[in-house]
Motif scaffolding. Sequence first.
Motif, PDB file in Angstrom:
ATOM      1  N   VAL A  67      38.603  62.794   2.012  1.00  0.00           N
ATOM      2  CA  VAL A  67      39.790  62.389   2.761  1.00  0.00           C
ATOM      3  C   VAL A  67      40.401  63.602   3.446  1.00  0.00           C
ATOM      4  N   LEU A  68      40.865  63.393   4.676  1.00  0.00           N
ATOM      5  CA  LEU A  68      41.537  64.427   5.459  1.00  0.00           C
ATOM      6  C   LEU A  68      42.896  63.904   5.886  1.00  0.00           C
ATOM      7  N   VAL A  69      43.950  64.690   5.649  1.00  0.00           N
ATOM      8  CA  VAL A  69      45.309  64.315   6.035  1.00  0.00           C
ATOM      9  C   VAL A  69      45.802  65.295   7.086  1.00  0.00           C
ATOM     10  N   CYS A  70      46.279  64.765   8.207  1.00  0.00           N
ATOM     11  CA  CYS A  70      46.712  65.597   9.328  1.00  0.00           C
ATOM     12  C   CYS A  70      48.134  65.253   9.745  1.00  0.00           C
ATOM     13  N   GLU A  71      48.756  66.209  10.420  1.00  0.00           N
ATOM     14  CA  GLU A  71      50.114  66.033  10.948  1.00  0.00           C
ATOM     15  C   GLU A  71      50.119  66.418  12.419  1.00  0.00           C
ATOM     16  N   THR A  72      50.871  65.671  13.204  1.00  0.00           N
ATOM     17  CA  THR A  72      51.026  65.969  14.622  1.00  0.00           C
ATOM     18  C   THR A  72      52.511  66.067  14.955  1.00  0.00           C
ATOM     19  N   LEU A  73      52.888  67.144  15.631  1.00  0.00           N
ATOM     20  CA  LEU A  73      54.240  67.306  16.148  1.00  0.00           C
ATOM     21  C   LEU A  73      54.194  67.109  17.655  1.00  0.00           C
ATOM     22  N   LEU A  74      55.062  66.235  18.151  1.00  0.00           N
ATOM     23  CA  LEU A  74      55.115  65.938  19.583  1.00  0.00           C
ATOM     24  C   LEU A  74      56.408  66.489  20.156  1.00  0.00           C
ATOM     25  N   ARG A  75      56.296  67.241  21.243  1.00  0.00           N
ATOM     26  CA  ARG A  75      57.449  67.873  21.883  1.00  0.00           C
ATOM     27  C   ARG A  75      57.356  67.697  23.393  1.00  0.00           C
ATOM     28  N   ARG A  76      58.512  67.832  24.053  1.00  0.00           N
ATOM     29  CA  ARG A  76      58.485  68.003  25.501  1.00  0.00           C
ATOM     30  C   ARG A  76      57.997  69.418  25.792  1.00  0.00           C
ATOM     31  N   VAL A  77      57.216  69.544  26.847  1.00  0.00           N
ATOM     32  CA  VAL A  77      56.737  70.862  27.237  1.00  0.00           C
ATOM     33  C   VAL A  77      57.928  71.773  27.536  1.00  0.00           C
ATOM     34  N   ASN A  78      57.856  73.020  27.103  1.00  0.00           N
ATOM     35  CA  ASN A  78      58.901  74.031  27.280  1.00  0.00           C
ATOM     36  C   ASN A  78      60.139  73.751  26.441  1.00  0.00           C
ATOM     37  N   SER A  79      59.988  72.963  25.379  1.00  0.00           N
ATOM     38  CA  SER A  79      61.095  72.706  24.462  1.00  0.00           C
ATOM     39  C   SER A  79      60.579  72.836  23.035  1.00  0.00           C
ATOM     40  N   SER A  80      61.415  73.401  22.174  1.00  0.00           N
ATOM     41  CA  SER A  80      61.022  73.532  20.770  1.00  0.00           C
ATOM     42  C   SER A  80      61.414  72.311  19.946  1.00  0.00           C
ATOM     43  N   ALA A  81      62.233  71.421  20.529  1.00  0.00           N
ATOM     44  CA  ALA A  81      62.700  70.250  19.797  1.00  0.00           C
ATOM     45  C   ALA A  81      61.560  69.256  19.591  1.00  0.00           C
ATOM     46  N   VAL A  82      61.423  68.774  18.375  1.00  0.00           N
ATOM     47  CA  VAL A  82      60.378  67.801  18.055  1.00  0.00           C
ATOM     48  C   VAL A  82      60.871  66.389  18.386  1.00  0.00           C
ATOM     49  N   LEU A  83      60.077  65.659  19.186  1.00  0.00           N
ATOM     50  CA  LEU A  83      60.420  64.279  19.554  1.00  0.00           C
ATOM     51  C   LEU A  83      59.947  63.275  18.511  1.00  0.00           C
ATOM     52  N   ALA A  84      58.786  63.546  17.928  1.00  0.00           N
ATOM     53  CA  ALA A  84      58.204  62.607  16.976  1.00  0.00           C
ATOM     54  C   ALA A  84      57.254  63.358  16.050  1.00  0.00           C
ATOM     55  N   ILE A  85      57.069  62.787  14.871  1.00  0.00           N
ATOM     56  CA  ILE A  85      56.158  63.333  13.875  1.00  0.00           C
ATOM     57  C   ILE A  85      55.187  62.227  13.483  1.00  0.00           C
ATOM     58  N   ALA A  86      53.911  62.566  13.450  1.00  0.00           N
ATOM     59  CA  ALA A  86      52.888  61.585  13.063  1.00  0.00           C
ATOM     60  C   ALA A  86      52.045  62.137  11.927  1.00  0.00           C
TER      61      ALA A  86
END
Length: 222
Positions: A67-86
């Motif tokens: 089993v492999l568990v992964c995380e994705t952080l989604l941001r607007r380009v040129n911004s450090s703020a995270v929009l969503a976490i998967a």
Amino acid sequence: MCGPGETAVRTSILATWSDMMTGSLAVVLMGPQIPITLDLQVDVIEPAGPGDVISLEGTVLKRGRSVLVCETLLRRVNSSAVLAIAHTTFMASPDPRHVFPDGFRPRVPDPVGHLPVPFAERVGCTVVEPGTAEVARRTGGLNAAGAIQGGVIALAAEEAAFSLAGDAGYHESLGIRYLRPFSVGPARAVARPRGRVCQVRLHDIGTGKLGAVATIRSRPLL
């Protein structure tokens, strides 16, 4: 790529991108066997809108024997703020036929512009009646094992939920558990409202079997 009201990017789109991003990690680490998605959870902190350019950063949280568990952080380009976490969980397919014979080299395609039609139309997803949506199994919407791709299944679940809402909004969380591949199709999603949460069951009509379950939490746009 937006939902009703055309102001917020669909959460199922974020799920599709995240599944593809971390799926590329999975095939490198689990190859030559084809990895299959076990579950996918997306939590939206701030909805993305039309014209936003989104970046994704995928990392491996745990690499086990099977089993492999992964995380994705989604941001607007040129911004450090995270929009969503998967978060996505993969396992190697137990089917000995599901292998990449020549290995796998992930490649992110260059941007080619806007989709000419809405994403739901592009993949063949339609609302049959309020609370029920179907998506066809067809070329362009399949995974490496030949089943309907996990993000497309998430779209069907979201379409079923949106068809009950009747107004603009977005889904602040989407969690889906994949029970078996949608190898024949079409996939039918039936949503049952429970307050702000929709409980969705998805069956492969061709086999008559339950293929996935999902929970989707809605939130009105401010």
